[in-house]
Design an enzyme around this catalytic site. Structure first.
Site, short mmCIF file in Angstrom:
data_model
loop_
_atom_site.label_atom_id
_atom_site.label_comp_id
_atom_site.label_asym_id
_atom_site.label_seq_id
_atom_site.Cartn_x
_atom_site.Cartn_y
_atom_site.Cartn_z
N CYS A 168 0.85 -1.21 0.00
CA CYS A 168 0.00 0.00 0.00
C CYS A 168 0.88 1.24 0.00
O CYS A 168 0.58 2.23 -0.68
CB CYS A 168 -0.91 0.01 1.22
SG CYS A 168 -2.05 -1.37 1.35
N CYS B 165 2.27 3.07 -3.31
CA CYS B 165 1.48 4.07 -4.02
C CYS B 165 1.10 5.25 -3.13
O CYS B 165 1.14 6.40 -3.55
CB CYS B 165 0.21 3.45 -4.58
SG CYS B 165 0.47 2.22 -5.88
N HIS B 166 0.72 4.95 -1.89
CA HIS B 166 0.10 5.96 -1.04
C HIS B 166 1.04 6.53 0.02
O HIS B 166 0.63 7.43 0.77
CB HIS B 166 -1.14 5.37 -0.36
CG HIS B 166 -2.18 4.88 -1.32
ND1 HIS B 166 -2.92 5.74 -2.11
CD2 HIS B 166 -2.60 3.62 -1.63
CE1 HIS B 166 -3.77 5.02 -2.86
NE2 HIS B 166 -3.59 3.74 -2.58
N CYS C 252 -34.67 -2.94 11.37
CA CYS C 252 -33.64 -2.12 12.01
C CYS C 252 -34.28 -0.97 12.78
O CYS C 252 -33.89 -0.64 13.90
CB CYS C 252 -32.69 -1.54 10.96
SG CYS C 252 -31.93 -2.72 9.83
N HIS D 55 -33.61 0.63 16.54
CA HIS D 55 -32.69 1.77 16.54
C HIS D 55 -33.35 3.12 16.26
O HIS D 55 -32.70 4.15 16.38
CB HIS D 55 -31.56 1.51 15.55
CG HIS D 55 -30.75 0.31 15.90
ND1 HIS D 55 -30.04 0.22 17.07
CD2 HIS D 55 -30.53 -0.86 15.23
CE1 HIS D 55 -29.41 -0.95 17.12
NE2 HIS D 55 -29.70 -1.62 16.02
N ARG E 32 -21.80 -6.80 11.85
CA ARG E 32 -22.86 -6.38 12.77
C ARG E 32 -24.23 -6.52 12.10
O ARG E 32 -25.19 -6.96 12.73
CB ARG E 32 -22.63 -4.94 13.20
CG ARG E 32 -23.61 -4.38 14.21
CD ARG E 32 -23.61 -5.17 15.50
NE ARG E 32 -24.67 -6.15 15.48
CZ ARG E 32 -24.78 -7.16 16.32
NH1 ARG E 32 -23.89 -7.34 17.26
NH2 ARG E 32 -25.76 -8.01 16.24
N CYS F 121 -27.34 -8.79 13.47
CA CYS F 121 -28.65 -8.21 13.78
C CYS F 121 -29.77 -8.96 13.08
O CYS F 121 -30.79 -9.28 13.70
CB CYS F 121 -28.68 -6.74 13.37
SG CYS F 121 -27.86 -5.62 14.53
#
Length: 284
Positions: free
Chosen positions: A100, A103-104, A200, A204, A241, A245
């Site tokens: 990585c 390039c970065h 969901c 939430h 996650r 759920c």
């Protein structure tokens, strides 16, 4: 709340006994004594019809002890995985002899990246998550094998890149060519799944702040991902996650990296527009 919502909440209470009312706190999150995190913000314009007054980080729904772990990188167990990600960043892999860093250069070059993902990728002709972009880089620029979507190496790299944007406002675009995927994600968010017929939103949006057993229901914001969970003692991805759920509704769930979860991530990320990038966070 309509009858169906009341039925869904009743099912949730029967399945997870010990539901009681509680309120998120009004504490201030400052990491390492210097980086203040925006953890409460006005509703994004596209959420005007949502059943809430403001958006809040999941940090506000945690105990003081758990909150404190995130306030100092020395105490934050998620930082171990950031260190592993940095080692991966500098490791040459693949047929092209690149890392990585080739390039970065320094990971700080990734500042601002996490704040705008998922986003539409013109070249790929699709909405891409950060994980998808990481794998594209590995294959195209390193000639390396892609990481498994929900694997340890992937979450390490996501944590390293996320850290560079810590404190920056989430600003996920939902218009233009991304609009169709966003609409699909929104539909999923409000769709009831499984034998418990829960969406969901039932947890939430309709019931955040309530307690199930000894834990709060948060607004389900993902600005803190990747997230170290004390429950499983590892760094967790957004799609991991999501999978858990939906599984908990007693439904057949989708796979990490699936079209469905990419759309859902875009929609849920946009619900946090205006909060700070917080990861790696610490949750129960």
């Amino acid at each position: 709340m309509n009858f169906k919502s009341m039925t869904a909440v009743a099912a949730l209470m029967l399945t997870l006994p010990g539901v009681s009312l509680a309120d998120p706190d009004d504490d201030t999150l400052i990491i390492n004594g210097e980086t203040e995190i925006v953890t409460k913000a006005p509703l994004p314009a596209h959420m005007e019809d949502a059943n809430m007054d403001q958006i809040m980080s999941g940090w506000h729904f945690r105990s003081d002890e758990t909150q404190a772990l995130e306030m100092d990188d020395f105490d934050n167990p998620g930082m171990i995985f950031v260190d592993a990600g940095l080692e991966q960043w500098n490791t040459v892999e693949g047929s092209k002899g690149n890392s990585c860093a080739s390039c970065h250069e320094d990971p700080s070059s990734m500042k601002g990246v996490r704040a705008v993902y998922p986003k539409w990728d013109e070249k790929a002709g699709e909405v891409q998550t950060l994980a998808m972009q990481i794998n594209d880089c590995r294959e195209a620029n390193m000639g390396a094998e892609p990481y498994k979507y929900d694997s340890g190496p992937m979450v390490n790299m996501e944590a390293l890149i996320t850290l560079q944007s810590r404190g920056m406002p989430v600003n996920v675009a939902i218009d233009g060519p991304a609009a169709d995927a966003w609409a699909k994600g929104k539909e999923m968010y409000y769709t009831r799944y499984g034998q418990l017929e829960l969406s969901c939103a039932n947890c939430h949006e309709d019931n955040y702040g309530n307690m199930i057993r000894a834990d709060h229901l948060s607004q389900g914001q993902i600005n803190g991902f990747p997230t170290y969970r004390l429950k499983n003692a590892k760094l967790n991805t957004v799609h991991g996650r999501f999978k858990g759920c939906i599984r908990d509704t007693r439904a057949h769930t989708f796979n990490p990296g699936s079209e469905e979860f990419v759309a859902l991530e875009l929609y849920v990320a946009s619900r946090g527009n205006g909060l700070s990038v917080e990861g790696p966070s610490v949750r129960n």
